[in-house]
Structures are given as structure tokens and as C-alpha cells.
Design a protein around this motif. Sequence first.
Motif, PDB file in Angstrom:
ATOM      1  N   ASP A  62     -25.452  37.801   9.581  1.00 45.94           N
ATOM      2  CA  ASP A  62     -24.553  37.760   8.429  1.00 45.94           C
ATOM      3  C   ASP A  62     -23.780  39.067   8.262  1.00 45.94           C
ATOM      4  O   ASP A  62     -22.622  39.066   7.850  1.00 45.94           O
ATOM      5  N   SER A  63     -24.419  40.152   8.614  1.00 46.92           N
ATOM      6  CA  SER A  63     -23.813  41.464   8.409  1.00 46.92           C
ATOM      7  C   SER A  63     -22.608  41.721   9.311  1.00 46.92           C
ATOM      8  O   SER A  63     -21.828  42.646   9.043  1.00 46.92           O
ATOM      9  N   VAL A  64     -22.433  40.915  10.367  1.00 46.10           N
ATOM     10  CA  VAL A  64     -21.328  41.160  11.300  1.00 46.10           C
ATOM     11  C   VAL A  64     -20.371  39.985  11.402  1.00 46.10           C
ATOM     12  O   VAL A  64     -19.363  40.071  12.109  1.00 46.10           O
ATOM     13  N   LYS A  65     -20.659  38.890  10.717  1.00 47.59           N
ATOM     14  CA  LYS A  65     -19.798  37.705  10.793  1.00 47.59           C
ATOM     15  C   LYS A  65     -18.379  38.061  10.377  1.00 47.59           C
ATOM     16  O   LYS A  65     -18.159  38.741   9.382  1.00 47.59           O
ATOM     17  N   GLY A  66     -17.429  37.582  11.152  1.00 46.94           N
ATOM     18  CA  GLY A  66     -16.030  37.838  10.863  1.00 46.94           C
ATOM     19  C   GLY A  66     -15.524  39.161  11.402  1.00 46.94           C
ATOM     20  O   GLY A  66     -14.317  39.418  11.386  1.00 46.94           O
ATOM     21  N   ASN A  74     -18.874  34.725  33.093  1.00 49.64           N
ATOM     22  CA  ASN A  74     -19.940  34.460  34.054  1.00 49.64           C
ATOM     23  C   ASN A  74     -19.539  34.836  35.480  1.00 49.64           C
ATOM     24  O   ASN A  74     -20.397  35.192  36.291  1.00 49.64           O
ATOM     25  N   ALA A  75     -18.264  34.748  35.785  1.00 44.25           N
ATOM     26  CA  ALA A  75     -17.809  35.136  37.120  1.00 44.25           C
ATOM     27  C   ALA A  75     -18.029  36.621  37.372  1.00 44.25           C
ATOM     28  O   ALA A  75     -18.250  37.049  38.505  1.00 44.25           O
ATOM     29  N   LYS A  76     -17.963  37.410  36.304  1.00 38.27           N
ATOM     30  CA  LYS A  76     -18.173  38.857  36.409  1.00 38.27           C
ATOM     31  C   LYS A  76     -19.582  39.261  35.990  1.00 38.27           C
ATOM     32  O   LYS A  76     -19.898  40.458  35.987  1.00 38.27           O
ATOM     33  N   HIS A  77     -20.406  38.287  35.623  1.00 39.69           N
ATOM     34  CA  HIS A  77     -21.788  38.570  35.198  1.00 39.69           C
ATOM     35  C   HIS A  77     -21.791  39.596  34.076  1.00 39.69           C
ATOM     36  O   HIS A  77     -22.595  40.542  34.082  1.00 39.69           O
ATOM     37  N   THR A  78     -20.907  39.428  33.131  1.00 38.34           N
ATOM     38  CA  THR A  78     -20.732  40.404  32.069  1.00 38.34           C
ATOM     39  C   THR A  78     -20.627  39.711  30.718  1.00 38.34           C
ATOM     40  O   THR A  78     -20.001  38.656  30.611  1.00 38.34           O
ATOM     41  N   VAL A  79     -21.250  40.319  29.728  1.00 32.82           N
ATOM     42  CA  VAL A  79     -21.125  39.851  28.353  1.00 32.82           C
ATOM     43  C   VAL A  79     -20.527  40.984  27.533  1.00 32.82           C
ATOM     44  O   VAL A  79     -20.768  42.153  27.823  1.00 32.82           O
ATOM     45  N   TYR A  80     -19.750  40.613  26.535  1.00 33.65           N
ATOM     46  CA  TYR A  80     -19.031  41.587  25.733  1.00 33.65           C
ATOM     47  C   TYR A  80     -19.380  41.440  24.255  1.00 33.65           C
ATOM     48  O   TYR A  80     -19.770  40.370  23.797  1.00 33.65           O
ATOM     49  N   LEU A  81     -19.208  42.512  23.532  1.00 32.80           N
ATOM     50  CA  LEU A  81     -19.297  42.474  22.073  1.00 32.80           C
ATOM     51  C   LEU A  81     -18.101  43.244  21.536  1.00 32.80           C
ATOM     52  O   LEU A  81     -18.052  44.470  21.636  1.00 32.80           O
ATOM     53  N   GLN A  82     -17.132  42.506  21.019  1.00 25.79           N
ATOM     54  CA  GLN A  82     -15.979  43.131  20.386  1.00 25.79           C
ATOM     55  C   GLN A  82     -16.327  43.400  18.940  1.00 25.79           C
ATOM     56  O   GLN A  82     -16.680  42.478  18.200  1.00 25.79           O
ATOM     57  N   MET A  83     -16.226  44.652  18.540  1.00 30.07           N
ATOM     58  CA  MET A  83     -16.611  45.054  17.193  1.00 30.07           C
ATOM     59  C   MET A  83     -15.392  45.614  16.484  1.00 30.07           C
ATOM     60  O   MET A  83     -14.836  46.639  16.902  1.00 30.07           O
ATOM     61  N   ASN A  84     -14.969  44.928  15.440  1.00 25.11           N
ATOM     62  CA  ASN A  84     -13.816  45.353  14.645  1.00 25.11           C
ATOM     63  C   ASN A  84     -14.251  45.714  13.234  1.00 25.11           C
ATOM     64  O   ASN A  84     -15.358  45.373  12.804  1.00 25.11           O
ATOM     65  N   SER A  85     -13.378  46.395  12.532  1.00 28.91           N
ATOM     66  CA  SER A  85     -13.647  46.789  11.138  1.00 28.91           C
ATOM     67  C   SER A  85     -15.021  47.429  11.009  1.00 28.91           C
ATOM     68  O   SER A  85     -15.816  47.065  10.129  1.00 28.91           O
ATOM     69  N   LEU A  86     -15.300  48.348  11.870  1.00 29.46           N
ATOM     70  CA  LEU A  86     -16.628  48.961  11.903  1.00 29.46           C
ATOM     71  C   LEU A  86     -16.920  49.734  10.622  1.00 29.46           C
ATOM     72  O   LEU A  86     -16.017  50.333  10.005  1.00 29.46           O
ATOM     73  N   LYS A  87     -18.186  49.700  10.242  1.00 30.70           N
ATOM     74  CA  LYS A  87     -18.664  50.368   9.031  1.00 30.70           C
ATOM     75  C   LYS A  87     -19.736  51.389   9.416  1.00 30.70           C
ATOM     76  O   LYS A  87     -20.407  51.231  10.448  1.00 30.70           O
ATOM     77  N   PRO A  88     -19.945  52.399   8.594  1.00 36.46           N
ATOM     78  CA  PRO A  88     -21.009  53.368   8.900  1.00 36.46           C
ATOM     79  C   PRO A  88     -22.365  52.701   9.102  1.00 36.46           C
ATOM     80  O   PRO A  88     -23.169  53.168   9.919  1.00 36.46           O
ATOM     81  N   GLU A  89     -22.613  51.609   8.391  1.00 38.41           N
ATOM     82  CA  GLU A  89     -23.905  50.926   8.542  1.00 38.41           C
ATOM     83  C   GLU A  89     -24.039  50.190   9.864  1.00 38.41           C
ATOM     84  O   GLU A  89     -25.110  49.660  10.166  1.00 38.41           O
ATOM     85  N   ASP A  90     -22.995  50.136  10.660  1.00 32.87           N
ATOM     86  CA  ASP A  90     -23.087  49.579  12.010  1.00 32.87           C
ATOM     87  C   ASP A  90     -23.626  50.604  13.004  1.00 32.87           C
ATOM     88  O   ASP A  90     -23.880  50.266  14.168  1.00 32.87           O
ATOM     89  N   THR A 117     -26.798  51.528  24.271  1.00 34.77           N
ATOM     90  CA  THR A 117     -25.649  52.411  24.158  1.00 34.77           C
ATOM     91  C   THR A 117     -25.459  52.758  22.676  1.00 34.77           C
ATOM     92  O   THR A 117     -25.573  51.890  21.812  1.00 34.77           O
ATOM     93  N   GLN A 118     -25.204  54.025  22.411  1.00 29.29           N
ATOM     94  CA  GLN A 118     -25.106  54.502  21.030  1.00 29.29           C
ATOM     95  C   GLN A 118     -23.726  54.195  20.458  1.00 29.29           C
ATOM     96  O   GLN A 118     -22.697  54.489  21.083  1.00 29.29           O
ATOM     97  N   VAL A 119     -23.733  53.633  19.258  1.00 25.79           N
ATOM     98  CA  VAL A 119     -22.511  53.441  18.488  1.00 25.79           C
ATOM     99  C   VAL A 119     -22.659  54.216  17.189  1.00 25.79           C
ATOM    100  O   VAL A 119     -23.630  54.006  16.449  1.00 25.79           O
ATOM    101  N   THR A 120     -21.728  55.110  16.929  1.00 20.83           N
ATOM    102  CA  THR A 120     -21.756  55.906  15.713  1.00 20.83           C
ATOM    103  C   THR A 120     -20.438  55.718  14.978  1.00 20.83           C
ATOM    104  O   THR A 120     -19.367  55.936  15.559  1.00 20.83           O
ATOM    105  N   VAL A 121     -20.528  55.297  13.722  1.00 18.22           N
ATOM    106  CA  VAL A 121     -19.341  55.072  12.907  1.00 18.22           C
ATOM    107  C   VAL A 121     -19.331  56.098  11.788  1.00 18.22           C
ATOM    108  O   VAL A 121     -20.255  56.133  10.963  1.00 18.22           O
TER     109      VAL A 121
END
Length: 123
Positions: A62-66, A74-90, A117-121
Motif C-alpha cells: 500500500d505504501s508504494v501503490k501508484g 524475461n529475454a534479458k533475465h532482468t526485473v525492474y522497479l521504477q520508483m517515482n515520487s520518492l519519499k524519505p520513508e522509502d 542496493t541502498q536507496v536514500t531519499v
Amino acid sequence: QVQLVESGGGLVQAGGSLRLSCAASGRTVSAYSMGWFRQAPGKGRELVANNDWSGGSVYYADSVKGRFTISRDNAKHTVYLQMNSLKPEDTAVYYCAADPRPPGSITGDWSYWGQGTQVTVSS
């Protein structure tokens, strides 16, 4: 065995965006569920998003919806996470995980994990 390597973390200001990538090697993960978890200092690990082998059965906390979008190539054997509107609590260490079971059937821990991998907002 499956090896997972995350990349794309970093420092970003609130409101900014980052795209995390998780490259898989070893066994093919095209038939695996893939997920992103995170763990902030002093907190437990949280499932952020996952999908099944086809990119379906998508779940978001719920905290990241939207704001976050999980996708996979799958061809590249890679998964992604696009993170927009990042908040300090992320702010957290983000981990990629893989499991041969469908997302709804995963009980207990996922089978394979990346090193994180570290994400700092900043506010």
C-alpha cells in the motif's frame, strides 16, 4: 542455483525517481516469480512488489501503490522497479528475490536473494 545482482540504487531528493534493476544468472528465471523487498534501519523486511513469470499477478505494498512499478524482461533475465515520487520513508536497502513458486503459493522465505542496493531519499 540462481544469482541475483541489483543495481540502480543511490541518493535522490524527495520527489525524484530511481530505477532499480535485478539481473539474474544461473538457472533461467523466466518461469520464476520475482519480487522486490526493502529493509529500513531498525525495521523488518517488507515486500514492496512482486509479479509472476508472465509479469502478471502483480502485488504492491500500500505504501508504494501508484508510485512504484515492477516489470520484467524475461529475454534479458532482468526485473525492474521504477520508483517515482520518492519519499524519505522509502529510504532502505532494496533486495531482489526469486522463487519458482507462483506468488500466491510462496510461504516462508523466497528461495533466492540478491545482495541489496541502498536507496536514500533526502528531504
